[in-house]
Design a protein around this motif. Structure first.
Motif, PDB file in Angstrom:
ATOM      1  N   SER A  43       0.859  -1.193   0.000  1.00 11.34           N
ATOM      2  CA  SER A  43       0.000   0.000   0.000  1.00 11.34           C
ATOM      3  C   SER A  43       0.891   1.236   0.000  1.00 11.34           C
ATOM      4  N   PHE A  44       0.548   2.176  -0.869  1.00 11.54           N
ATOM      5  CA  PHE A  44       1.285   3.434  -0.981  1.00 11.54           C
ATOM      6  C   PHE A  44       0.376   4.600  -0.640  1.00 11.54           C
ATOM      7  N   ARG A  45       0.952   5.672  -0.122  1.00 12.75           N
ATOM      8  CA  ARG A  45       0.248   6.945   0.019  1.00 12.75           C
ATOM      9  C   ARG A  45       1.028   7.953  -0.809  1.00 12.75           C
ATOM     10  N   THR A  46       0.324   8.689  -1.660  1.00 11.57           N
ATOM     11  CA  THR A  46       0.970   9.647  -2.549  1.00 11.57           C
ATOM     12  C   THR A  46       0.072  10.857  -2.764  1.00 11.57           C
ATOM     13  N   ARG A  47       0.611  11.858  -3.407  1.00 13.40           N
ATOM     14  CA  ARG A  47      -0.195  13.038  -3.751  1.00 13.40           C
ATOM     15  C   ARG A  47      -1.281  12.615  -4.742  1.00 13.40           C
ATOM     16  N   PHE A  48      -2.328  13.413  -4.833  1.00 16.69           N
ATOM     17  CA  PHE A  48      -3.459  13.082  -5.706  1.00 16.69           C
ATOM     18  C   PHE A  48      -3.014  12.998  -7.154  1.00 16.69           C
ATOM     19  N   PHE A  49      -3.532  11.984  -7.854  1.00 16.81           N
ATOM     20  CA  PHE A  49      -3.236  11.763  -9.264  1.00 16.81           C
ATOM     21  C   PHE A  49      -4.546  11.446  -9.968  1.00 16.81           C
ATOM     22  N   THR A  50      -4.888  12.199 -10.996  1.00 13.64           N
ATOM     23  CA  THR A  50      -6.136  11.997 -11.726  1.00 13.64           C
ATOM     24  C   THR A  50      -5.957  10.936 -12.801  1.00 13.64           C
ATOM     25  N   GLY A  51      -6.918  10.056 -12.939  1.00 13.69           N
ATOM     26  CA  GLY A  51      -6.929   9.113 -14.041  1.00 13.69           C
ATOM     27  C   GLY A  51      -6.399   7.730 -13.739  1.00 13.69           C
ATOM     28  N   LEU A  52      -6.096   7.421 -12.505  1.00 18.62           N
ATOM     29  CA  LEU A  52      -5.597   6.093 -12.152  1.00 18.62           C
ATOM     30  C   LEU A  52      -6.699   5.057 -12.349  1.00 18.62           C
ATOM     31  N   THR A  53      -6.359   3.907 -12.935  1.00 27.98           N
ATOM     32  CA  THR A  53      -7.328   2.825 -13.129  1.00 27.98           C
ATOM     33  C   THR A  53      -6.732   1.514 -12.610  1.00 27.98           C
ATOM     34  N   THR A  54      -7.578   0.509 -12.453  1.00 23.13           N
ATOM     35  CA  THR A  54      -7.093  -0.799 -12.011  1.00 23.13           C
ATOM     36  C   THR A  54      -6.376  -1.554 -13.126  1.00 23.13           C
ATOM     37  N   ALA A  55      -6.392  -1.029 -14.334  1.00 27.01           N
ATOM     38  CA  ALA A  55      -5.638  -1.636 -15.433  1.00 27.01           C
ATOM     39  C   ALA A  55      -4.182  -1.168 -15.428  1.00 27.01           C
ATOM     40  N   ASP A  56      -3.869  -0.150 -14.612  1.00 19.27           N
ATOM     41  CA  ASP A  56      -2.503   0.377 -14.534  1.00 19.27           C
ATOM     42  C   ASP A  56      -1.648  -0.503 -13.634  1.00 19.27           C
ATOM     43  N   ARG A  57      -0.344  -0.266 -13.678  1.00 14.68           N
ATOM     44  CA  ARG A  57       0.560  -0.997 -12.802  1.00 14.68           C
ATOM     45  C   ARG A  57       1.601  -0.037 -12.226  1.00 14.68           C
ATOM     46  N   ILE A  58       2.254  -0.492 -11.169  1.00  9.44           N
ATOM     47  CA  ILE A  58       3.263   0.310 -10.470  1.00  9.44           C
ATOM     48  C   ILE A  58       4.590  -0.431 -10.508  1.00  9.44           C
ATOM     49  N   ARG A  59       5.652   0.301 -10.820  1.00 10.70           N
ATOM     50  CA  ARG A  59       7.006  -0.247 -10.709  1.00 10.70           C
ATOM     51  C   ARG A  59       7.639   0.366  -9.472  1.00 10.70           C
ATOM     52  N   PHE A  60       8.140  -0.501  -8.585  1.00 10.17           N
ATOM     53  CA  PHE A  60       8.742  -0.040  -7.339  1.00 10.17           C
ATOM     54  C   PHE A  60       9.844  -1.000  -6.928  1.00 10.17           C
ATOM     55  N   MET A  61      11.046  -0.484  -6.767  1.00  5.51           N
ATOM     56  CA  MET A  61      12.219  -1.242  -6.327  1.00  5.51           C
ATOM     57  C   MET A  61      12.419  -2.532  -7.138  1.00  5.51           C
ATOM     58  N   GLY A  62      12.324  -2.416  -8.458  1.00  4.47           N
ATOM     59  CA  GLY A  62      12.577  -3.554  -9.334  1.00  4.47           C
ATOM     60  C   GLY A  62      11.447  -4.555  -9.465  1.00  4.47           C
ATOM     61  N   ARG A  63      10.321  -4.320  -8.812  1.00  3.92           N
ATOM     62  CA  ARG A  63       9.176  -5.220  -8.901  1.00  3.92           C
ATOM     63  C   ARG A  63       8.017  -4.504  -9.583  1.00  3.92           C
ATOM     64  N   THR A  64       7.112  -5.288 -10.128  1.00  2.45           N
ATOM     65  CA  THR A  64       5.923  -4.754 -10.790  1.00  2.45           C
ATOM     66  C   THR A  64       4.699  -5.168  -9.987  1.00  2.45           C
ATOM     67  N   TYR A  65       3.823  -4.204  -9.721  1.00  2.00           N
ATOM     68  CA  TYR A  65       2.609  -4.442  -8.940  1.00  2.00           C
ATOM     69  C   TYR A  65       1.388  -4.002  -9.748  1.00  2.00           C
ATOM     70  N   ASN A  66       0.341  -4.829  -9.738  1.00  2.00           N
ATOM     71  CA  ASN A  66      -0.921  -4.476 -10.380  1.00  2.00           C
ATOM     72  C   ASN A  66      -1.768  -3.671  -9.394  1.00  2.00           C
ATOM     73  N   VAL A  67      -2.328  -2.558  -9.856  1.00  2.00           N
ATOM     74  CA  VAL A  67      -3.181  -1.721  -9.009  1.00  2.00           C
ATOM     75  C   VAL A  67      -4.489  -2.461  -8.770  1.00  2.00           C
ATOM     76  N   LYS A  68      -4.848  -2.650  -7.494  1.00  2.00           N
ATOM     77  CA  LYS A  68      -6.086  -3.340  -7.132  1.00  2.00           C
ATOM     78  C   LYS A  68      -7.176  -2.376  -6.682  1.00  2.00           C
ATOM     79  N   GLY A  69      -6.788  -1.190  -6.242  1.00  2.00           N
ATOM     80  CA  GLY A  69      -7.777  -0.211  -5.798  1.00  2.00           C
ATOM     81  C   GLY A  69      -7.088   0.971  -5.147  1.00  2.00           C
ATOM     82  N   TRP A  70      -7.872   2.001  -4.862  1.00  2.00           N
ATOM     83  CA  TRP A  70      -7.330   3.192  -4.221  1.00  2.00           C
ATOM     84  C   TRP A  70      -8.439   3.904  -3.479  1.00  2.00           C
ATOM     85  N   THR A  71      -8.006   4.734  -2.521  1.00  2.00           N
ATOM     86  CA  THR A  71      -8.919   5.542  -1.730  1.00  2.00           C
ATOM     87  C   THR A  71      -8.431   6.981  -1.776  1.00  2.00           C
TER      88      THR A  71
END
Length: 104
Positions: A61-89
């Motif tokens: 789980s990450f906390r970040t500044r607001f970003f418009t347009g994020l979808t569950t089809a997007d993915r995150i790259r962090f420290m050499g790993r790839t994560y699929n976005v499952k949801g956000w609040t």
């Protein structure tokens, strides 16, 4: 209120696009849509039963500044790993996002 000092990690948001190759055929490719400063709230690796035995589930789980347009089809790259976005609040009124993701 989000404190800038806690946003001590960098994450990359990627989106699947289909640019055309030289034969004008769409070729799926991941394109970076944003680079954000983030705070890691929780990072856990759990073992769960699957159809053919057990497997590890890496969730974060990450906390970040607001970003418009994020979808569950997007993915995150962090420290050499790839994560699929499952949801956000949304935090506050466009104050920030808490993003939940699972390793691809």
């Amino acid at each position: 209120m989000m404190r800038a000092g806690k946003l001590n990690r960098v994450i990359f948001l990627d989106r699947l696009t289909a640019p055309l190759n030289e034969n004008r055929t769409p070729v799926p490719a991941w394109t970076n849509i944003a680079t954000l400063r983030a705070e890691v709230l929780q990072h856990s690796i759990d073992e769960a039963e699957a159809d053919n035995g057990e497997r590890d589930t890496d969730s974060i789980s990450f906390r970040t500044r607001f970003f418009t347009g994020l979808t569950t089809a997007d993915r995150i790259r962090f420290m050499g790993r790839t994560y699929n976005v499952k949801g956000w609040t949304e935090i506050g009124i466009r104050g920030g996002l808490e993003i939940k993701a699972v390793a691809a």
